[in-house]
Design a protein around this motif. Structure first.
Motif, PDB file in Angstrom:
ATOM      1  N   ILE A 777      25.181  40.166  44.913  1.00 41.51           N
ATOM      2  CA  ILE A 777      25.371  41.046  46.060  1.00 41.51           C
ATOM      3  C   ILE A 777      25.335  42.460  45.520  1.00 41.51           C
ATOM      4  CG2 ILE A 777      27.918  40.907  46.017  1.00 41.51           C
ATOM      5  CD1 ILE A 777      27.688  40.938  49.149  1.00 41.51           C
ATOM      6  N   VAL A 778      24.569  43.307  46.195  1.00 37.90           N
ATOM      7  CA  VAL A 778      24.449  44.700  45.786  1.00 37.90           C
ATOM      8  C   VAL A 778      25.057  45.540  46.886  1.00 37.90           C
ATOM      9  CG1 VAL A 778      22.847  46.553  45.298  1.00 37.90           C
ATOM     10  CG2 VAL A 778      22.376  44.284  44.448  1.00 37.90           C
ATOM     11  N   VAL A 779      25.947  46.417  46.506  1.00 40.70           N
ATOM     12  CA  VAL A 779      26.559  47.283  47.505  1.00 40.70           C
ATOM     13  C   VAL A 779      26.185  48.723  47.182  1.00 40.70           C
ATOM     14  CG1 VAL A 779      28.757  47.274  46.257  1.00 40.70           C
ATOM     15  CG2 VAL A 779      28.719  47.939  48.634  1.00 40.70           C
ATOM     16  N   SER A 780      25.829  49.485  48.205  1.00 39.68           N
ATOM     17  CA  SER A 780      25.436  50.873  48.018  1.00 39.68           C
ATOM     18  C   SER A 780      26.238  51.741  48.973  1.00 39.68           C
ATOM     19  CB  SER A 780      23.947  51.062  48.306  1.00 39.68           C
ATOM     20  OG  SER A 780      23.189  50.192  47.520  1.00 39.68           O
ATOM     21  N   ASP A 781      26.837  52.779  48.426  1.00 39.59           N
ATOM     22  CA  ASP A 781      27.557  53.761  49.235  1.00 39.59           C
ATOM     23  C   ASP A 781      26.673  54.992  49.389  1.00 39.59           C
ATOM     24  OD1 ASP A 781      29.720  52.207  49.424  1.00 39.59           O
ATOM     25  OD2 ASP A 781      31.129  53.594  48.481  1.00 39.59           O
ATOM     26  N   LEU A 782      26.689  55.587  50.558  1.00 41.40           N
ATOM     27  CA  LEU A 782      25.897  56.784  50.790  1.00 41.40           C
ATOM     28  C   LEU A 782      26.842  57.970  50.967  1.00 41.40           C
ATOM     29  CD1 LEU A 782      23.605  55.242  53.532  1.00 41.40           C
ATOM     30  CD2 LEU A 782      23.168  55.325  51.100  1.00 41.40           C
ATOM     31  N   TYR A 783      26.608  59.023  50.189  1.00 35.00           N
ATOM     32  CA  TYR A 783      27.396  60.245  50.329  1.00 35.00           C
ATOM     33  C   TYR A 783      26.463  61.411  50.545  1.00 35.00           C
ATOM     34  CZ  TYR A 783      31.200  57.372  48.656  1.00 35.00           C
ATOM     35  OH  TYR A 783      32.135  56.372  48.542  1.00 35.00           O
ATOM     36  N   ASP A 851      27.211  26.208  51.075  1.00 34.13           N
ATOM     37  CA  ASP A 851      27.454  25.045  50.231  1.00 34.13           C
ATOM     38  C   ASP A 851      28.852  24.477  50.409  1.00 34.13           C
ATOM     39  OD1 ASP A 851      24.977  24.875  49.190  1.00 34.13           O
ATOM     40  OD2 ASP A 851      25.390  26.107  47.442  1.00 34.13           O
ATOM     41  N   SER A 852      29.849  25.343  50.538  1.00 33.82           N
ATOM     42  CA  SER A 852      31.197  24.790  50.655  1.00 33.82           C
ATOM     43  C   SER A 852      31.729  24.867  52.083  1.00 33.82           C
ATOM     44  CB  SER A 852      32.141  25.462  49.673  1.00 33.82           C
ATOM     45  OG  SER A 852      32.055  26.838  49.780  1.00 33.82           O
ATOM     46  N   HIS A 853      30.843  25.173  53.038  1.00 32.98           N
ATOM     47  CA  HIS A 853      31.185  25.081  54.460  1.00 32.98           C
ATOM     48  C   HIS A 853      32.417  25.904  54.827  1.00 32.98           C
ATOM     49  CE1 HIS A 853      29.027  20.938  54.560  1.00 32.98           C
ATOM     50  NE2 HIS A 853      28.241  21.934  54.276  1.00 32.98           N
ATOM     51  N   GLY A 854      32.413  27.139  54.458  1.00 32.09           N
ATOM     52  CA  GLY A 854      33.524  28.001  54.830  1.00 32.09           C
ATOM     53  C   GLY A 854      33.016  29.405  55.106  1.00 32.09           C
ATOM     54  N   ILE A 855      33.883  30.230  55.657  1.00 35.58           N
ATOM     55  CA  ILE A 855      33.539  31.632  55.870  1.00 35.58           C
ATOM     56  C   ILE A 855      34.457  32.463  54.996  1.00 35.58           C
ATOM     57  CG2 ILE A 855      33.436  33.511  57.535  1.00 35.58           C
ATOM     58  CD1 ILE A 855      32.880  31.399  59.669  1.00 35.58           C
ATOM     59  N   ALA A 856      33.857  33.290  54.166  1.00 31.82           N
ATOM     60  CA  ALA A 856      34.646  34.116  53.262  1.00 31.82           C
ATOM     61  C   ALA A 856      34.726  35.531  53.809  1.00 31.82           C
ATOM     62  CB  ALA A 856      34.007  34.131  51.880  1.00 31.82           C
ATOM     63  N   GLY A 857      35.866  36.126  53.663  1.00 31.16           N
ATOM     64  CA  GLY A 857      36.005  37.544  53.983  1.00 31.16           C
ATOM     65  C   GLY A 857      36.166  38.295  52.676  1.00 31.16           C
ATOM     66  N   ILE A 858      35.079  38.874  52.195  1.00 36.77           N
ATOM     67  CA  ILE A 858      35.137  39.556  50.904  1.00 36.77           C
ATOM     68  C   ILE A 858      35.608  40.984  51.157  1.00 36.77           C
ATOM     69  CG2 ILE A 858      33.845  40.142  48.832  1.00 36.77           C
ATOM     70  CD1 ILE A 858      31.743  38.087  49.768  1.00 36.77           C
ATOM     71  N   PRO A 859      36.744  41.374  50.590  1.00 42.00           N
ATOM     72  CA  PRO A 859      37.243  42.719  50.865  1.00 42.00           C
ATOM     73  C   PRO A 859      36.316  43.785  50.304  1.00 42.00           C
ATOM     74  CG  PRO A 859      38.911  41.362  49.814  1.00 42.00           C
ATOM     75  CD  PRO A 859      37.630  40.633  49.706  1.00 42.00           C
ATOM     76  N   ARG A 860      36.212  44.849  51.026  1.00 40.25           N
ATOM     77  CA  ARG A 860      35.345  45.953  50.645  1.00 40.25           C
ATOM     78  C   ARG A 860      35.826  46.552  49.312  1.00 40.25           C
ATOM     79  NH1 ARG A 860      31.291  50.068  50.729  1.00 40.25           N
ATOM     80  NH2 ARG A 860      32.698  51.178  49.443  1.00 40.25           N
ATOM     81  N   LEU A 863      33.986  44.926  46.610  1.00 44.16           N
ATOM     82  CA  LEU A 863      32.594  45.370  46.628  1.00 44.16           C
ATOM     83  C   LEU A 863      32.605  46.894  46.673  1.00 44.16           C
ATOM     84  CD1 LEU A 863      31.220  42.880  49.258  1.00 44.16           C
ATOM     85  CD2 LEU A 863      31.160  42.672  46.800  1.00 44.16           C
ATOM     86  N   GLU A 864      32.975  47.504  45.573  1.00 47.11           N
ATOM     87  CA  GLU A 864      33.152  48.955  45.567  1.00 47.11           C
ATOM     88  C   GLU A 864      32.275  49.503  44.445  1.00 47.11           C
ATOM     89  OE1 GLU A 864      35.050  51.458  47.371  1.00 47.11           O
ATOM     90  OE2 GLU A 864      33.571  52.385  46.061  1.00 47.11           O
ATOM     91  N   PRO A 865      31.254  50.238  44.793  1.00 46.27           N
ATOM     92  CA  PRO A 865      30.348  50.696  43.738  1.00 46.27           C
ATOM     93  C   PRO A 865      30.989  51.702  42.774  1.00 46.27           C
ATOM     94  CG  PRO A 865      29.680  51.561  45.870  1.00 46.27           C
ATOM     95  CD  PRO A 865      30.791  50.597  46.131  1.00 46.27           C
ATOM     96  N   ARG A 866      32.106  52.276  43.150  1.00 42.35           N
ATOM     97  CA  ARG A 866      32.684  53.298  42.282  1.00 42.35           C
ATOM     98  C   ARG A 866      33.684  52.704  41.300  1.00 42.35           C
ATOM     99  NH1 ARG A 866      35.572  56.656  44.681  1.00 42.35           N
ATOM    100  NH2 ARG A 866      35.448  58.200  43.050  1.00 42.35           N
ATOM    101  N   ARG A 867      33.767  51.400  41.202  1.00 33.79           N
ATOM    102  CA  ARG A 867      34.667  50.812  40.217  1.00 33.79           C
ATOM    103  C   ARG A 867      34.215  51.209  38.817  1.00 33.79           C
ATOM    104  NH1 ARG A 867      35.387  44.565  41.949  1.00 33.79           N
ATOM    105  NH2 ARG A 867      36.072  44.397  39.809  1.00 33.79           N
ATOM    106  N   PRO A 868      35.140  51.682  37.976  1.00 39.02           N
ATOM    107  CA  PRO A 868      34.737  52.164  36.651  1.00 39.02           C
ATOM    108  C   PRO A 868      34.183  51.035  35.793  1.00 39.02           C
ATOM    109  CG  PRO A 868      37.111  52.108  36.863  1.00 39.02           C
ATOM    110  CD  PRO A 868      36.569  51.828  38.215  1.00 39.02           C
ATOM    111  N   VAL A 869      33.070  51.319  35.129  1.00 34.64           N
ATOM    112  CA  VAL A 869      32.397  50.307  34.325  1.00 34.64           C
ATOM    113  C   VAL A 869      32.742  50.516  32.859  1.00 34.64           C
ATOM    114  CG1 VAL A 869      30.164  49.336  33.691  1.00 34.64           C
ATOM    115  CG2 VAL A 869      30.523  50.238  35.980  1.00 34.64           C
ATOM    116  N   GLY A 870      33.143  49.475  32.217  1.00 33.71           N
ATOM    117  CA  GLY A 870      33.334  49.507  30.780  1.00 33.71           C
ATOM    118  C   GLY A 870      34.554  50.278  30.315  1.00 33.71           C
TER     119      GLY A 870
END
Lengths: 983, 254
Positions: A777-783, A851-860, A863-870
């Motif tokens: 999943i790719v998330v993109s924020d626009l500023y 595949d597992s027959h459920g609905i997931a609510g993935i919190p935003r 899925l945050e592109p500004r999470r610090p990497v490394g």
């Protein structure tokens, strides 16, 4: 170390999820475990255990779901979705089209065998686990169980399939392990129809000839080795119109027959398989349809029943086959009864019984004579429902000779599945709710009367209004006793946590939290339902919009609820539409589907005469419209798989002319895989994001932005474009390598961000030696600009324009995009973003896990592109809620909003805001129906079930007791203080 | 007539599409892969898995392949072509570790046979990062010489959050409450104790109190002036954020 990383990633996923509490199950959510409407040929009672008399009801529905139902309660014992063999929704839809499923069970066997598409599977009849499955080239045309084989105690499966080259292949599979015993192949171009077997031979029935004028060809094969013994053509005249007309019944019986009618339904032609002659029987005048019913057992008598339907009634004729010479003779008639009805065959050893279900009774007759063995008047309050087809189980009670008990599972024309037990309705399953094609939330209309009187008061002069109001209040006093008497019950129920359903006199009412909304659901069978979201999705009304012929589907392109007028409009692909009253389902206006699909999609536009659904045809054009119906905005339409265009309307006199504003063509090789736009209701609470250091990044909030995902199947790339819908300008594009175009690619957009999901397998850019694969999943924020506290070229201006962009040395002001990709723990589909009233609550990306027959609510926040990497987050970043980036996002069970429920075949999820800001209403449809309320930032504005009212009351009481006890003590002390001598 | 019928299948083969060849011309480049859910600590009884449990094999541009769970707790994939696959087992009730499954040509048998190799893989990590080898040999029931790929169950899925329950006892379990109870006892009990002492002892005790260095700290509380560094703390200056450091340093120096 690696393990540690995965573990950590898993832990991270747990942190911010808003999960379901166990006591909320069944309180905030509802789920209909559905199968789809059962089909006549694939529904049967079967005993899963040889020694046990208890039987289960099996069906393979029109949704491609195989299920076992407990006939006593109507509860689903197990289900298997056979139709999900492809990954992308488009392909699946393609495959479902005209797909025929087959299900059979061998008498006394503990398995059920199915054929669907190209797959043959055998399932354990008790538990629903797989026994074996195999896949063959071509499509399965028929499937039959061979009751008698050379091996004692084993029953085999005959599978007839048609390969793409036109060859007919018949395979005999070992019923124990699915291995091919023998294979018969015929490369002729005949249309394979059916396979049947009697004790000695296997018959393959196919059609020879050209469309509209076929002959029946029968090949007889050796049961032991599949060698062809003989082949013949029945009759000389090409009198079979199409394969729909031919019915083959009584496979495995002593005399299997094949029957077909002529075009005008005047004559029924019957052939006893194995003979080369056919016999003709006249059909009653005015027959519109014929069904033939016969038993399936070798030991049963070779009798069959012809069910002929006329426009106003139905009748039955019972025929006997003489086993010696194959002569068919008519035994007796069952009289013509008005209204539709259904017949079903049951056999009990040699005895064959026919059950007839009419609108008001169930009648049992023996195949021997026309004497009625049993008659049960139907105690059915809902008299409208008429039986379409039925399966029955007849039990002869011991003791008396003519004492029978029957239970029949009846499919009604309202798409319900009802079990009638000796005339009583034991249960009804609302199978019609399956196969949803469109749904929308609608507000429950407020009491019109009140609105009208309030309006009246507002317009009248103050004195008259005052008098009117006083009168109204006096009039309202009559409801006071009822209100007062309801108070204790309300108080008690609120203390015990029971639910109060605000229904006044059976009428729907809004509640103060906004949980009560109507869900308008259209199904592929032409039914429209109104469900109450606040009352566990119970159907408030249902309405058949159109009669959709079996095998085809109502292709709904758009649904729009007009709150102002209280009307709902549903637009279909075949130039059809229906307008209903939202609160009652009453049809106001409708146009039946035409034969040709002309509409590619429908767009909701603002016109001078209000919001309307606009039809867009297959090449993306709309056509000229009257001025008052012409959209005010630019309409983006899809011209082909590679092109989009923006269309505006220019008024000239009374007509608005369609003009192309811009076109967008993809580079060669790319095809549009998915398009996402911001939802119509997309409240944004803040135009900026406050960072940890108290600076602000301004969101790029373009209401016209469109996300277009274009896949290149050859080069295995995915390019995601962000377009401005008004100017057609590309605002941003990103290319991903190693993307599988044959697997589902989906995008969703909200506020200033979008997500896309796909299957990727590629080498890393930084290090080509490292590769990665999985669902991503790719998330993109626009500023508005790269730097905080800077609105970029927009400066201080309050508005921006797509058409007259701000001058900039580099051209148009483009958004600054921050992206990040994550590897998902499971494939997801049907992406949707939760919506709340004012957008203050954080978002969740809702997605179905096929595949597992459920609905997931993935919190935003995950899925945050500004999470610090490394690196670890700085205190400022921690304050923002940013956690260290980990590439893997496991779907945390606590984020699955369907929790333990097995929610099957969800095609789409819709969301709507409630009145309370914390809550978003969710409704998912497809095969099953599921609805719930999600609170991505927890329930912060109302008291949930966790609030213990009893302990609150207890505390207050305890304090009161304490005060009452302490008060005399304090008083005594004060008095003592005054009167005692100073120390 | 008979002859043609007999010949046709033979003739049909080369013309037929690849797909149909795969169907009735077994295993040149295809093999059967069996995944097994064995009883483990996390999942003592795999028979309790719901029938909707399925396994999938996914790889770039390979058709979607999914197998339902069988009565023997296995997942059987037929006609698997050579390649490197991601194998996932998905169930409503339990979570399973993903696998890397490689179907490679056998070096020994003139490249005709296919070998299945499988390792645990780690999502979001490099594909070459392989964990434990998951191919197991089982006694019987398995295909191709009893070789199956074992899937590891990670555990039961806990869907629900626990509600925090209110209980009087839980209050007393809190260490802060316990500490404050003790100090409250001291606060109320001490004066009473002191009152009940005989005068001589009391005077002695008070003398001791004055000498006790701890008393310096308690001084502010008991109203006695003492050299408490915190006594001179300027709250207003601290809140204004000015001169806090210098002040503190200065005091320490002194």
């Amino acid at each position: 170390m690696r393990r540690a990383t995965t573990l950590l990633a898993g832990l991270l996923a747990i942190l911010p999820a808003a999960a379901v509490y166990q006591d909320e199950v069944g309180h905030i959510d509802y789920h209909y475990t559905l199968l789809g409407v059962p089909q006549r040929e694939t529904t049967f009672f079967h005993r899963p255990r040889r020694d046990d008399r208890a039987s289960l009801l099996y069906t393979l529905s029109d949704e491609g779901v195989l299920g076992a139902v407990n006939p006593g309660t109507g509860a689903v014992v197990w289900r298997q979705q056979l139709s999900r063999s492809k990954n992308t929704p488009n392909e699946q839809e393609e495959e479902e089209k005209g797909q025929q499923g087959f299900a059979r069970a061998g008498e006394g066997e503990n398995w059920v065998v199915t054929g669907y598409g190209d797959t043959v599977s055998a399932w354990d009849a008790v538990g629903g686990r797989n026994k074996f499955w195999t896949r063959y080239a071509g499509k399965i045309k028929d499937l039959e169980v061979m009751e008698l084989t050379e091996v004692e105690g084993r029953k085999d499966v005959l599978v007839l399939s048609e390969e793409d080259s036109g060859a007919t292949v018949l395979r005999r599979l070992n019923g124990a392990n699915g291995k091919v015993v023998w294979e018969f192949r015929d490369s002729g171009k005949d249309v394979p129809l059916q396979v049947s077997t009697d004790v000695a031979k296997v018959f393959v029935v196919s059609l020879r000839g050209s469309r509209g004028a076929y002959n029946l060809k029968v090949s007889s094969l050796d049961t032991l080795n599949g060698k062809r013994l003989d082949e013949w053509i029945i009759g000389t005249k090409a009198d079979v119109h199409g394969k729909e007309d031919v019915q083959l019944v009584g496979a495995n019986s002593a005399a299997p027959i094949v029957a077909w009618t002529d075009d005008a339904h005047k004559v029924l032609r019957v052939n006893v398989l194995g003979l080369q002659t056919r016999q003709e029987f006249p059909l009653p005048e005015g027959t519109v349809g014929v069904e033939v019913h016969a038993p399936h057992l070798v030991q049963s008598q070779p009798h069959f029943l012809v069910h002929s339907k006329t426009a106003t009634g139905h009748r039955g004729e019972v025929y006997h086959v003489d086993l010696k010479n194959g002569q068919i003779s008519k035994a007796y008639d069952l009289p013509l009864l008005p209204g539709p009805g259904a017949f079903s065959t049951s056999s009990n050893g040699a005895n064959v019984y026919f059950t007839r279900i009419t609108q008001d009774e169930a009648i049992l007759v023996s195949s021997q004579s026309h004497g009625v063995l049993g008659r049960w008047p139907l105690k059915n309050e809902d008299t409208k429902a008429a039986a379409v087809h039925a399966v029955a189980e007849v039990i002869k009670k011991s003791g008396s000779t003519d004492n029978f008990a029957i239970r029949a599972a009846v499919v009604t024309d309202a798409d319900e599945w009802t079990l009638v037990q000796n005339g009583n309705v034991a249960w009804t399953r609302p199978e019609g709710l399956s196969g949803g094609v469109a749904a929308a939330f609608a507000e429950i209309s407020e009491s019109e009367e009140l609105a009208r009187t309030l309006e009246q008061e507002a317009h009248a002069n103050p004195l008259a209004a005052y008098i009117h109001r006083v009168q109204r209040h006096i009039h309202d006093l009559q409801y006071l006793p009822a209100y007062l008497s309801a108070i204790p019950a309300r108080v008690i129920s609120s203390l015990t946590g029971a639910d109060v359903v605000p229904t006044a006199g059976g009428k729907l009412q809004r509640d103060s939290f906004g949980f009560h909304k109507l869900i308008i659901l259209a199904t592929k069978r032409g039914m429209v339902y109104g469900l109450d979201s606040g009352n566990f999705g119970t159907a408030v009304w249902n309405q058949r919009a159109f009669k959709i012929p079996r095998g085809s589907k109502w292709d709904v392109k758009g649904i729009h609820v007009q709150e102002a007028t209280g009307e709902t409009t549903i637009v279909g692909a075949n130039n059809d539409f229906v307008t209903l009253k939202t609160d009652t389902g009453e049809i106001i206006d409708a146009k039946a589907p035409s034969g040709e699909a002309t509409t590619q999609s429908a767009a909701l536009v603002n016109t001078a005469s209000g919001q309307r659904l606009l039809r867009i045809d297959h090449v993306g054009s709309i056509g000229n419209l009257p001025v008052d119906q012409a959209p005010k905005q630019t309409v983006v339409t899809q011209v082909s798989d590679e092109d989009l265009k923006g269309v505006i309307f220019v008024a000239d006199g009374d007509t608005s002319y369609e003009t192309t504003a811009w076109t967008f063509s993809l580079p060669k090789g790319q095809k549009i895989a998915n398009i996402a736009t911001r939802p119509p209701h997309d409240a944004v609470a803040s135009i900026g994001r406050v960072l940890g250091d108290r600076t602000v990044k301004y969101k790029y909030l373009n209401p016209n932005a469109i996300v277009v995902a274009a896949a290149n199947a050859g080069a295995r790339t995915l390019t995601v474009y962000l377009l401005d819908g008004v100017s057609g300008q590309i605002l941003h594009s990103a290319k991903y390598n190693g993307v599988d175009a044959s697997k589902s690619i989906e995008c969703a957009m909200a506020e200033n961000w979008f997500v896309c999901t796909f299957f990727g397998q590629y080498s890393l850019r930084e290090n080509a030696a490292q590769s990665l694969r999985g669902y991503q999943i790719v998330v993109s924020d626009l500023y508005e600009s790269d730097e905080p506290n800077n609105r970029g070229p927009l400066g201080d201006s309050a508005n921006f324009s797509s058409l007259a962009p701000i001058d900039n040395p580099d051209g148009v002001a483009l958004p600054s995009v921050v992206s990040q990709s994550f590897v998902l723990g499971a494939p997801i589909s049907a992406l949707e973003v939760s919506q709340t009233r004012q957008g203050i609550t954080s978002r969740q990306v809702l997605a179905y896990l096929p595949d597992s027959h459920g609905i997931a609510g993935i919190p935003r926040i995950i899925l945050e592109p500004r999470r610090p990497v490394g690196r670890d987050p700085t205190p400022g970043e921690l304050e923002e809620g940013l956690v260290k980036y980990f590439p893997a996002v496991e779907i945390d069970p606590k984020s699955i909003i369907t929790h333990e429920r097995d929610v099957l075949g969800i095609k789409k999820i819709v969301t709507a805001p409630a009145v309370v800001e914390s809550t978003s209403l969710v409704f998912a449809y497809g095969v099953d129906i599921f609805g719930t309320r999600v609170t991505p930032s927890y329930l912060f504005d109302i008291l949930g079930k966790g609030f213990n009212k009893a302990s609150l009351v207890g505390t207050v009481l305890a304090c009161l007791v304490g005060v009452l006890m302490l008060a005399p003590m304090v008083r005594r002390k004060q008095i003592n203080l005054r009167w005692s001598a100073p120390m | 007539m008979r002859l043609t019928a007999f010949l046709l299948p033979l003739l049909g083969t080369p013309r037929a599409s690849l797909a149909s060849q795969q169907a009735h011309q077994p295993p040149l480049l295809q093999t059967t892969v069996t995944l097994l859910v064995a009883p483990s600590q996390q999942l003592p009884n795999p028979n309790s898995l719901p029938p909707s449990t399925r396994a999938t094999l996914s790889a770039l541009n390979k058709p979607y392949s999914s197998a339902p769970i069988t009565l023997d707790n296995t997942f059987v994939f037929h006609n698997v072509t050579p390649g490197s696959y991601l194998a996932d087992v998905s169930s409503v009730t339990h979570a399973f570790a993903p696998l890397r499954l490689d179907v490679v040509r056998d070096a020994d048998e003139n490249g005709e046979g296919l070998t299945v190799r499988a390792w645990e893989t780690f999502r979001g990590n490099e594909w070459g990062n392989k964990g434990e080898d998951m191919v197991r040999v089982v006694g019987k029931g398995g295909v191709q010489g009893g070789k199956v790929v074992e899937v590891r169950c990670l555990g039961w899925k806990g869907f629900y959050l626990e509600r925090s329950k209110f209980s009087v006892l839980s209050i007393f379990k809190n260490p802060i409450i316990l500490l404050s109870l003790v100090s409250m006892g001291l606060f109320f009990g001490m004066p009473k104790l002191v009152e009940n002492m005989d005068p001589e002892m009391r005077a002695e005790w008070e003398e001791n109190q004055k000498k006790n260095p701890m008393n310096a700290l308690m001084g502010a509380a008991s109203g006695q002036p003492a050299a408490n560094p915190m006594a001179n703390f300027d709250m207003a200056a601290y809140l204004a954020g000015s001169g806090k450091k210098e002040d503190g340093n200065g005091k320490k120096k002194r």
